[in-house]
Scaffold this motif. Sequence first.
Motif, mmCIF file in Angstrom:
data_model
loop_
_atom_site.group_PDB
_atom_site.id
_atom_site.type_symbol
_atom_site.label_atom_id
_atom_site.label_comp_id
_atom_site.label_asym_id
_atom_site.label_seq_id
_atom_site.Cartn_x
_atom_site.Cartn_y
_atom_site.Cartn_z
ATOM 1 N N CYS B 420 0.838 -1.189 0.000
ATOM 2 C CA CYS B 420 0.000 0.000 0.000
ATOM 3 C C CYS B 420 0.875 1.243 0.000
ATOM 4 O O CYS B 420 1.838 1.324 0.750
ATOM 5 C CB CYS B 420 -0.880 -0.048 1.251
ATOM 6 N N CYS B 421 0.579 2.197 -0.860
ATOM 7 C CA CYS B 421 1.372 3.427 -0.923
ATOM 8 C C CYS B 421 0.891 4.397 0.168
ATOM 9 O O CYS B 421 -0.140 4.168 0.780
ATOM 10 C CB CYS B 421 1.238 4.058 -2.302
ATOM 11 N N PRO B 422 1.608 5.491 0.413
ATOM 12 C CA PRO B 422 1.171 6.424 1.459
ATOM 13 C C PRO B 422 -0.175 7.089 1.143
ATOM 14 O O PRO B 422 -0.933 7.441 2.053
ATOM 15 C CB PRO B 422 2.282 7.468 1.503
ATOM 16 N N GLY B 423 -0.466 7.262 -0.145
ATOM 17 C CA GLY B 423 -1.783 7.764 -0.539
ATOM 18 C C GLY B 423 -2.113 9.147 0.012
ATOM 19 O O GLY B 423 -1.256 9.893 0.470
ATOM 20 N N GLY B 424 -3.399 9.449 -0.065
ATOM 21 C CA GLY B 424 -3.886 10.795 0.258
ATOM 22 C C GLY B 424 -3.599 11.278 1.673
ATOM 23 O O GLY B 424 -3.679 12.475 1.944
ATOM 24 N N TYR B 426 -0.708 11.297 3.028
ATOM 25 C CA TYR B 426 0.599 11.958 3.052
ATOM 26 C C TYR B 426 1.001 12.578 1.729
ATOM 27 O O TYR B 426 1.810 13.490 1.687
ATOM 28 C CB TYR B 426 1.698 10.942 3.417
ATOM 29 N N CYS B 427 0.493 12.025 0.640
ATOM 30 C CA CYS B 427 1.087 12.324 -0.656
ATOM 31 C C CYS B 427 0.297 13.385 -1.398
ATOM 32 O O CYS B 427 -0.925 13.287 -1.518
ATOM 33 C CB CYS B 427 1.128 11.032 -1.475
ATOM 34 N N SER B 428 1.004 14.381 -1.921
ATOM 35 C CA SER B 428 0.302 15.486 -2.582
ATOM 36 C C SER B 428 -0.185 15.124 -3.981
ATOM 37 O O SER B 428 -0.967 15.856 -4.563
ATOM 38 C CB SER B 428 1.203 16.714 -2.645
ATOM 39 N N LEU B 429 0.269 13.999 -4.519
ATOM 40 C CA LEU B 429 -0.174 13.622 -5.856
ATOM 41 C C LEU B 429 -1.401 12.721 -5.827
ATOM 42 O O LEU B 429 -1.970 12.391 -6.860
ATOM 43 C CB LEU B 429 0.953 12.884 -6.596
ATOM 44 N N ALA B 430 -1.793 12.312 -4.645
ATOM 45 C CA ALA B 430 -2.835 11.283 -4.521
ATOM 46 C C ALA B 430 -4.173 11.737 -5.087
ATOM 47 O O ALA B 430 -4.545 12.898 -4.994
ATOM 48 C CB ALA B 430 -3.006 10.899 -3.062
ATOM 49 N N ASN B 431 -4.896 10.784 -5.662
ATOM 50 C CA ASN B 431 -6.293 11.002 -6.017
ATOM 51 C C ASN B 431 -7.200 10.564 -4.885
ATOM 52 O O ASN B 431 -8.333 10.997 -4.790
ATOM 53 C CB ASN B 431 -6.669 10.185 -7.253
ATOM 54 N N ILE B 461 -2.403 -1.689 -3.385
ATOM 55 C CA ILE B 461 -3.208 -0.461 -3.441
ATOM 56 C C ILE B 461 -2.341 0.759 -3.729
ATOM 57 O O ILE B 461 -1.359 1.013 -3.029
ATOM 58 C CB ILE B 461 -3.917 -0.214 -2.086
ATOM 59 N N SER B 462 -2.695 1.523 -4.753
ATOM 60 C CA SER B 462 -2.040 2.804 -5.025
ATOM 61 C C SER B 462 -3.071 3.923 -4.976
ATOM 62 O O SER B 462 -4.203 3.742 -5.426
ATOM 63 C CB SER B 462 -1.421 2.837 -6.426
ATOM 64 N N GLY B 463 -2.665 5.065 -4.500
ATOM 65 C CA GLY B 463 -3.574 6.207 -4.403
ATOM 66 C C GLY B 463 -3.683 7.024 -5.681
ATOM 67 O O GLY B 463 -4.470 7.965 -5.764
ATOM 68 N N CYS B 464 -2.855 6.691 -6.689
ATOM 69 C CA CYS B 464 -2.993 7.334 -7.998
ATOM 70 C C CYS B 464 -2.204 6.531 -9.014
ATOM 71 O O CYS B 464 -1.537 5.569 -8.670
ATOM 72 C CB CYS B 464 -2.511 8.793 -7.987
ATOM 73 N N MET B 465 -2.260 6.946 -10.278
ATOM 74 C CA MET B 465 -1.669 6.117 -11.337
ATOM 75 C C MET B 465 -0.148 6.085 -11.320
ATOM 76 O O MET B 465 0.447 5.360 -12.116
ATOM 77 C CB MET B 465 -2.190 6.528 -12.720
ATOM 78 N N ASN B 466 0.487 6.810 -10.418
ATOM 79 C CA ASN B 466 1.940 6.675 -10.334
ATOM 80 C C ASN B 466 2.348 5.295 -9.816
ATOM 81 O O ASN B 466 3.500 4.899 -9.935
ATOM 82 C CB ASN B 466 2.540 7.759 -9.467
ATOM 83 N N ALA B 467 1.413 4.605 -9.215
ATOM 84 C CA ALA B 467 1.579 3.174 -8.957
ATOM 85 C C ALA B 467 2.655 2.823 -7.936
ATOM 86 O O ALA B 467 3.298 1.783 -8.028
ATOM 87 C CB ALA B 467 1.849 2.425 -10.269
ATOM 88 N N CYS B 468 2.867 3.702 -6.967
ATOM 89 C CA CYS B 468 3.846 3.382 -5.921
ATOM 90 C C CYS B 468 3.426 2.123 -5.173
ATOM 91 O O CYS B 468 4.252 1.436 -4.597
ATOM 92 C CB CYS B 468 3.987 4.532 -4.945
ATOM 93 N N GLY B 469 2.138 1.824 -5.142
ATOM 94 C CA GLY B 469 1.654 0.626 -4.455
ATOM 95 C C GLY B 469 1.535 -0.588 -5.363
ATOM 96 O O GLY B 469 0.933 -1.582 -4.979
HETATM 97 S S1 SF4 Z 1 0.795 6.059 -5.940
HETATM 98 FE FE1 SF4 Z 1 0.211 8.165 -6.104
HETATM 99 S S2 SF4 Z 1 -0.780 8.528 -4.145
HETATM 100 FE FE2 SF4 Z 1 0.439 6.725 -3.876
HETATM 101 S S3 SF4 Z 1 2.372 7.510 -3.062
HETATM 102 FE FE3 SF4 Z 1 2.566 7.280 -5.277
HETATM 103 S S4 SF4 Z 1 2.151 9.265 -6.044
HETATM 104 FE FE4 SF4 Z 1 1.342 9.219 -3.982
#
Ligand code: SF4
Lengths: 162, 558
Positions: B420-424, B426-431, B461-469
């Motif tokens: 799971c990524c940090p998501g919304g 913590y992350c300013s890019l999150a959706n 789980i990723s919080g946006c399409m950058n796909a850190c998760g």
């Molecule tokens: S996937 Fe998106 S929301 Fe999750 S940490 Fe990466 S940039 Fe942030």
Amino acid sequence: MQKMLSHGAVAENNWTVLQTPGETLPQGNILVPLKYWLEHGAELDQQAGLVGVWLESDEEVETLVDDLAQLPVVALNFPKFVDGRGFSSARLLRDRYDYQGEIRAIGNVIQDQLFMLQRCGFSQFCLADDVDLEAAVKSLTDFSDGYQTGADQAQPLFKRLR
Amino acid sequence: MYIYDQYDQKLVDERVEQYRDQTKRYLDGKISEEEFLPLRLQNGLYVQRLAPMLRVAVPYGLMSSTQVRKMAEISRKFDKGYVHFTTRQNIQLNWPRLAEVPDILAELASVQMHAIQTSGNCIRNTTTDQFAGVAADEIEDPRPWCEIIRQWSTIHPEFAFLPRKFKIAVCGSEEDRAAFLLHDIGIQLVKNEAGETGFHVHVGGGLGRTPVIASSIKPFLPKQHLLTYLDAVLRVYNRYGNRNNKYKARIKILVKAWTPAVFAERVEVEWAQILARDVDGAAQLTASEIERVKTFFPLPDYQTVDETAMNAALQAQANDSLAFSRWLERNVRDQKQAGYSSVTLSLKPAGVAPGDVTDRQLESIANLADQFSNGELRTTHNQNIVIADVIKSQLFEFWQLAKADGLATPTIGTINDMICCPGGDYCSLANAKSIPVAEAIQRRFEDLDYVYDLGDLELNISGCMNACGHHHIGHIGILGVDKKGQEWYQIQLGGSANKNAALAKVLGPSLSRDDVVDGIEKLLDVYVENRLEGEAFLATYQRIGTDKFKERVYAKDA
Ligand code: SF4
Ligand code: HEM
């Protein structure tokens, strides 16, 4: 007179970088764009000062291979300092084409890149007017050595020291 | 593990001083924001929603107990007393102060650690299998090669300003536990017919907006050429990668545009020219350097044990304690050495952001590594920790201690072991937020018998399409999307990060936060109803396809 770094020391920069050379060229030492050089290089014999060529970051040094022997300076432009293509261009000039003249970084290079640029074969650096050149000289030796081969070092660290 | 010599140490110390000076100049207003950005990124510092974050390198996931204790101390002194383990085997501090980062880096350097090139458009930390050196299916220990690559990539003079970030993974075994086909360069150790080690090189893999599985460009690279060949690949990329559009700047886009065959050919030409100018093979790796690095990764002195007796004793303990037997089943793995196991410490108890651990837990982890192993541990790309070489007769004691510190959640490899990524949060890019979704899933599936019955299941789980998760390579992937300012979640199925890497396919319209856990439960119901005896989720999905899953999830409630 503008200053630059040359071979690790502050030096006068008495060169003019021509963006789009016109009919009459200025006196003194000039750096002309690659395209201009390829079209008019032969006509520049009469120039009193020295003539070098500058390349944009997307121009390939391969184009210049046959002319290198007659060029005292090849300048590589950095449109943005994060555009790292010039690092590879310099290495090719030194490592592959044995270029012995000056390789000068122009455009947007910053103090914090100098150590690496030098390792890639740059010998001269034109920095922004507000840069503290003494501090910049120090940055050339931010590191005492590097692991990798470079234009300055044919042997990786492990071969020399381990 | 690799121990720095004077040259390694000096370089890291000099880097700390360089960055101290850069930070000072920045704070004095002598470096602009724009110029400071790549400098701080290449020292691991990036600024996020709430605070700056510092990403500390854990080279190929290997750490000593001393280093772990230092991280605990740093997290107390400079942060809020916890750290986060990332999907690239690194450690992240979530609340450091910009002005104090040079001091943190100096502390790290005192235990042979650094944050060099953990962010920014440069060659990042090289990753590998968490079971390196002890995996039964290993061709050769990948860690010496990772260390050789670490040194080559560190402050590489030519490749610090690439078009985009660059990640290398090395896989040394039959099965892939490093997701190497999803890296810019994926290196697979192979042997030729003469039994010599070499590398099968793949390029152009990656996740993010445009997920791509890497293509093979060199089936057998002789080992002495590793660094010259890497130089050639990086040089071609540095010169010809897209620099105008950051979404098209990864090497995968160049490889696609040129086709893998043309890219391979361009590298081959560049490499031939490098070799032609390399007088007497000066730039090649030598047998003595390879040996020197290998000596840092010795196998421990394994005792010869009566494994049958040990297994019997273990079985007796397991019969007495259901909890212990569950832990044995999910968190403990046999090694190629008889009588020894590798234990995975779970960083995924319900209610905690996956990968987060406190300073106290770090110290417990260090103690476990000292008491039961050789003082070393491995971080995993699934955001857990592995301690290898634990003798089986001590597993019960190990378990009791790990359990007391909240490190023995017996769910490794199950739905509750999600990435799971940090998501919304913590992350300013999150959706969308991701941590609360992870928690809601863990809470829904609290019944361990049910979780075990579901078996091996990767949920990412990723919080946006950058796909850190890593949602593209989850058997079930959840991707946060923004719909008119609201948080929605797209479900994807069928991804996999093993040797037969596959990218997940979107199931259908995204679900609201309220519906997402119900949706997951429906998927699992379809699996349970349709699976064959012993068939895992992914295999069932591959056999029956998406239709049944789709029908159930999007059925209108009667
Ligand atoms: S996937 Fe998106 S929301 Fe999750 S940490 Fe990466 S940039 Fe942030
Ligand atoms: C909270 C701050 C973070 C931000 C702003 C962020 C941003 C990004 C961005 C923009 C990308 C896409 C880059 C690209 O495709 O070129 C990316 C990819 C990635 N990030 Fe993060 N990230 C963050 C935290 C994390 C954390 C904590 C982890 C580990 C748990 C992580 C792991 C990854 C991975 C594995 C990728 C995929 C790499 C690939 O494309 O191959 N990120 N991140």
